[in-house]
Design a protein around this motif. Structure first.
Motif, PDB file in Angstrom:
ATOM      1  N   TYR A 138      -0.661  29.527 -25.297  1.00  0.00           N
ATOM      2  CA  TYR A 138       0.371  28.529 -25.563  1.00  0.00           C
ATOM      3  C   TYR A 138       1.606  28.776 -24.711  1.00  0.00           C
ATOM      4  N   ALA A 142       3.356  26.180 -21.880  1.00  0.00           N
ATOM      5  CA  ALA A 142       4.760  25.794 -21.937  1.00  0.00           C
ATOM      6  C   ALA A 142       5.546  26.281 -20.724  1.00  0.00           C
ATOM      7  N   ILE A 200       7.752  28.064 -29.081  1.00  0.00           N
ATOM      8  CA  ILE A 200       6.682  27.074 -29.247  1.00  0.00           C
ATOM      9  C   ILE A 200       6.914  26.229 -30.507  1.00  0.00           C
ATOM     10  N   ARG A 203       9.749  23.777 -29.856  1.00  0.00           N
ATOM     11  CA  ARG A 203       9.314  22.619 -29.064  1.00  0.00           C
ATOM     12  C   ARG A 203       8.455  21.669 -29.897  1.00  0.00           C
TER      13      ARG A 203
END
Length: 208
Positions: A138, A142, A200, A203
């Motif tokens: 992840y 990103a 994360i 976001r």
């Protein structure tokens, strides 16, 4: 109780946690982060007395697991927010290692970050991680920094090597430069994972 999918408010009030340890052994390191007005407060605690010289060398606290978990629970309760970790691992670990009311308090606030992260992934049309829902994957999606090569499976070996060397005496100064570097890399790995997990989730909820 916090929802399985984090809200924006949850993320703002959350306490993010990540334990590091060897498989089937008590954890040795805990990283904890909270945020106020976008500013991070990050701290690490060493949870095994054998590693105290390595903790002292980095100005880290040495605490029992129970005291560290209690501090996390009280922090989360005071912030009226969830305790967030990557996967169910942290919650399951505490239920094994600190059974009883403390584990219940921890579990009552615990939220697995993966469902929230997965919603963000789907919203962006990204494919699934072929090797499972890894945090490092992840972070790469990103465009964020991934923990330095501490590598898959290196946490356990680092703790074993450093722990054995410390038990031989001489303190942190007696460790070889390579062993000191591995301890430093483990601390960096933990920090990046905790702060990256929060990013994360931030976001994901900003885009919701």
């Amino acid at each position: 109780m916090a929802r399985p999918i984090l809200s924006r408010r949850d993320v703002e009030r959350a306490t993010f946690v990540d334990f590091e340890g060897r498989i089937d052994a008590p954890p040795v390191l805990l990283g904890v982060a909270t945020f106020e007005a976008g500013e991070a407060s990050f701290r690490q605690s060493v949870l095994d007395e054998r590693y105290r010289p390595a903790a002292d060398a980095k100005a880290l606290r040495t605490m029992t697991l129970e005291d560290a978990v209690l501090a996390v629970v009280e922090l989360a309760e005071g912030r009226d927010g969830p305790i967030v970790g990557w996967s169910r691992h942290e919650d399951e670990l505490i239920r094994r290692r600190c059974p009883g009311p403390l584990a219940d308090r921890f579990g009552a606030r615990y939220v697995n970050a993966i469902p929230t992260a997965a919603r963000w992934r789907r919203a962006l049309g990204l494919p699934r991680d072929p090797d499972g829902e890894r945090l490092a994957w992840y972070l790469r999606q990103a465009g964020m920094r991934v923990a330095p090569v501490h590598g898959t499976g290196r946490t356990g070996s680092t703790l074993a090597i450093v722990g054995k060397a410390l038990e031989q005496g001489g303190g942190y100064a007696a460790l070889t430069p390579r062993r000191r570097a591995r301890w430093t890399a483990l601390l960096a790995h933990n920090r990046i994972d905790v702060l990256g997990m929060r990013e994360i989730c931030d976001r994901a909820t900003a885009a919701a």
